[in-house]
Every structure is written in structure tokens, then in C-alpha cells.
Design an enzyme around this catalytic site. Structure first.
Site, PDB file in Angstrom:
ATOM      1  N   HIS A   1       0.802  -1.057  -0.025  1.00 21.19           N
ATOM      2  CA  HIS A   1      -0.079  -0.111  -0.148  1.00 21.19           C
ATOM      3  C   HIS A   1       0.796   1.362   0.068  1.00 21.19           C
ATOM      4  CE1 HIS A   1       0.337   0.164   4.690  1.00 21.19           C
ATOM      5  NE2 HIS A   1       0.224   1.435   4.498  1.00 21.19           N
TER       6      HIS A   1
ATOM      7  N   ASP B   1       0.194  -7.643   1.751  1.00 20.10           N
ATOM      8  CA  ASP B   1       0.492  -6.082   1.838  1.00 20.10           C
ATOM      9  C   ASP B   1       2.161  -6.102   1.971  1.00 20.10           C
ATOM     10  OD1 ASP B   1       0.556  -3.392   1.750  1.00 20.10           O
ATOM     11  OD2 ASP B   1      -0.182  -3.268   3.859  1.00 20.10           O
TER      12      ASP B   1
ATOM     13  N   GLN C   1       0.800   5.954  11.406  1.00 19.69           N
ATOM     14  CA  GLN C   1       0.711   6.533  10.099  1.00 19.69           C
ATOM     15  C   GLN C   1       2.181   6.967   9.756  1.00 19.69           C
ATOM     16  OE1 GLN C   1      -2.364   6.278  11.388  1.00 19.69           O
ATOM     17  NE2 GLN C   1      -2.601   5.399   9.619  1.00 19.69           N
ATOM     18  N   GLY C   2       2.850   6.583   8.794  1.00 17.10           N
ATOM     19  CA  GLY C   2       4.214   6.722   8.149  1.00 17.10           C
ATOM     20  C   GLY C   2       5.239   5.569   8.566  1.00 17.10           C
ATOM     21  N   ASP C   3       4.679   4.778   9.554  1.00 21.03           N
ATOM     22  CA  ASP C   3       5.451   3.601   9.737  1.00 21.03           C
ATOM     23  C   ASP C   3       5.357   2.437   8.846  1.00 21.03           C
ATOM     24  OD1 ASP C   3       6.772   4.637  12.253  1.00 21.03           O
ATOM     25  OD2 ASP C   3       4.732   4.057  13.485  1.00 21.03           O
ATOM     26  N   SER C   4       4.201   2.495   7.941  1.00 20.61           N
ATOM     27  CA  SER C   4       3.985   1.677   6.968  1.00 20.61           C
ATOM     28  C   SER C   4       5.173   1.158   6.247  1.00 20.61           C
ATOM     29  CB  SER C   4       2.794   1.945   6.145  1.00 20.61           C
ATOM     30  OG  SER C   4       1.509   1.722   6.678  1.00 20.61           O
TER      31      SER C   4
HETATM   32  N1  ARG Z   1      -1.204   2.357   7.236  1.00 23.03           N
HETATM   33  C1  ARG Z   1      -0.302   3.132   7.926  1.00 23.03           C
HETATM   34  C2  ARG Z   1       0.763   3.582   7.256  1.00 23.03           C
HETATM   35  O1  ARG Z   1       0.459   3.876   6.008  1.00 23.03           O
HETATM   36  C3  ARG Z   1       0.433   2.072   9.148  1.00 23.03           C
HETATM   37  C4  ARG Z   1      -0.564   2.180  10.371  1.00 23.03           C
HETATM   38  C5  ARG Z   1      -0.162   1.066  11.221  1.00 23.03           C
HETATM   39  N2  ARG Z   1      -1.504   1.241  12.320  1.00 23.03           N
HETATM   40  C6  ARG Z   1      -1.373   0.711  13.436  1.00 23.03           C
HETATM   41  N3  ARG Z   1      -2.295   1.187  14.421  1.00 23.03           N
HETATM   42  N4  ARG Z   1      -0.250  -0.223  13.848  1.00 23.03           N
HETATM   43  O2  ARG Z   1       1.685   4.349   7.805  1.00 23.03           O
END
Ligand code: ARG
Length: 258
Positions: free
Chosen positions: A72, A117, A204-207
Site C-alpha cells: 500500500h 501487503d 501513520q508513516g511507519d507502514s
Molecule cells: N497504514 C499506516 C501507514 O501507511 C500504518 C498504520 C499502522 N497502524 C497501527 N495502528 N499499527 O503508515
């Protein structure tokens, strides 16, 4: 809920880029720094395989010239020179940061927003840093895991200048399904977090970044890829990670084509 979570997944990368652009700030600048969410600063060289990607995601060096990240985080597969990988530093603004451009992206075949993913990014030249071995069996899909990244330290918060780290325990598929129902793809995903209290999580941003632990020989091994969750660090809602052992053979064969 499903649509909402998918939307959160898609939007977070864009949000992360915007946040990164407007508000890179030192983790230590706030009164109580909460890295990742609920973490602390990583030491320089502690996780040498960690990579920051310019679209606002994390990753890990799978090979010296290949980064493993989340599907993603990328748009599709093919030639792609638009991504910059930053490695070798905990401080993204350090003058010793190693920055290398991408040449190709390979998004997991069949990726459609539910499971699968993972993605690989081929780099224009090798980076001379240790790589992170991936789990090829389920043997290490248990215990306490390390998480790290330059993502938000609170839900909706700013991207971080310094790499943050934390430890989160394994959460069973049954407990994770109790939280997320059919949004969870149990064969493709592994959950981790403090389900009772919340407070520690990726955000967000750790993905795309790795979730990892030590193997029986004391070496780091990657068991997960940061994927999604409801909010960040909320009680009852663990973080959801791609289950690396499920995809290890696919990742290896895909890497061989890059
Ligand atoms: N989708 C998020 C990203 O793009 C990562 C989110 C992780 N969330 C969590 N609750 N662990 O960075």
C-alpha cells in the site's frame, strides 16, 4: 468498517507525505516524546537495516539493493525512479545519510487492499549496510516484537526526524479477529500490541517498516511488515502486520527477478 479501514490505509501514505513536508520535528522537542507511539529513540546503528522511503513509509534492507516495504506504500509495479531511500542514520537530517534512488518497484501480485501487503523496491546501487533476514517459517510468529519507524508518535501526529522504537507482544488471530472481524486476513496478517491497555503501536508513516525479533541464534529476523490498524495504540485494536513467513517464498522469487 471495512471501507473505512481501507480508506485509512490508502490515505495514510499521502497524509504522511504532507506531514513530513510541513512538520519534521525532533522527537525530543515535545514535553513527553512518544516515538512510534509509546516508544523511545533508537541508537545510531541499532537497527542498521531500517530505511525511510520518500513517499512517507518505512522499509527494511532485504538485500543491499532491495528494500522490502508494504504494497500500500507503492502505486503498482514497473520501472520507477521516483522513490528515494534514506538509510544509515537515525536522524533523517544527518549529513551522513545514505540516499539512493529507486529503479523498479514490484508490488505483491494480486494485491487488492486485503492482505498481500508487501512490495519490493530495487535501488539504483547497493547500500553497504546489514540486511534483515526474513522469517521463512512460523517459528518466530510469537513472543515480543520490535517495531521502529519515523512515523507519527500519536494518531494524527507529525512524522519524526529521529527513528523511534518500541516493543509489542504477539496477539493471536482469535483476539485480533475479535477486534477487526472479517477485515483481518488471518493467513496473511499477524497482529501485535497491548490489547488491554493500548499505548504502544506503529502509526501513520511507519507502514512498510519491519516488525522483527531475535531468532534462536540471536540474529534479527523480520516477522512482519507494518500494514494497518484502527487509529494508533487504541486499547482493543492491535496493529496489523503482513505475515512475512506466509510470503517468504514469494518475496524471494520476486527479488530474484529484480
Ligand atoms: N497504514 C499506516 C501507514 O501507511 C500504518 C498504520 C499502522 N497502524 C497501527 N495502528 N499499527 O503508515
Amino acid at each position: 468498517m471495512k471501507q473505512l479501514l481501507r480508506a485509512v490505509k490508502r490515505c495514510s501514505v499521502i497524509a504522511a507525505v504532507v506531514l513530513a513536508a510541513v512538520s519534521l520535528q525532533p522527537a525530543g522537542a515535545s514535553a513527553s516524546p512518544q516515538p512510534v507511539v509509546g516508544g523511545t529513540r533508537a541508537a545510531q546503528g541499532e537497527f542498521p537495516f531500517m530505511v525511510r522511503l520518500s513517499m512517507g513509509c518505512g522499509g527494511a534492507l532485504y538485500a543491499k539493493d532491495i528494500v522490502l516495504t508494504a504494497a500500500h506504500c507503492v502505486d503498482g509495479s514497473g520501472n520507477n525512479t521516483s522513490i528515494t531511500a534514506t538509510a544509515g542514520v537515525v536522524d533523517l537530517q544527518s549529513s551522513s545519510a545514505i540516499k539512493v534512488k529507486s529503479t523498479k518497484v514490484l508490488q505483491a501480485p494480486g494485491y487488492n487492499g486485503a492482505g498481500k501487503d508487501w512490495a519490493l523496491i530495487k535501488l539504483a546501487k547497493p547500500i553497504d549496510l546489514p540486511t534483515l533476514k526474513i522469517a521463512t517459517t512460523t517459528a518466530y510468529n510469537n513472543g515480543d516484537f520490535n517495531i521502529a519507524g519515523w512515523g507519527a508518535a500519536t494518531g494524527g501526529g507529525a512524522q519524526q526526524r529521529y527513528l523511534l522504537k518500541a516493543s509489542v507482544p504477539f496477539v493471536s488471530d482469535a483476539d485480533c479477529q475479535a477486534a477487526y472481524g472479517s477485515d483481518l486476513v488471518p493467513g496473511d496478517e499477524i497482529c501485535a500490541g497491548l490489547i488491554d491497555t493500548g499505548g504502544v503501536d506503529t502509526c501513520q508513516g511507519d507502514s512498510g517498516g519491519p516488525m522483527f525479533r531475535k531468532d534462536n541464534a540471536g540474529a534479527w529476523i523480520q516477522v512482519g511488515i507494518v500494514s494497518w490498524g484502527k487509529g494508533c495504540a487504541e486499547p482493543g485494536y492491535p496493529g496489523v502486520y503482513s505475515e512475512v513467513s506466509t510470503f517468504a517464498a514469494n518475496i524471494a522469487s520476486a527479488a530474484a527477478t529484480l
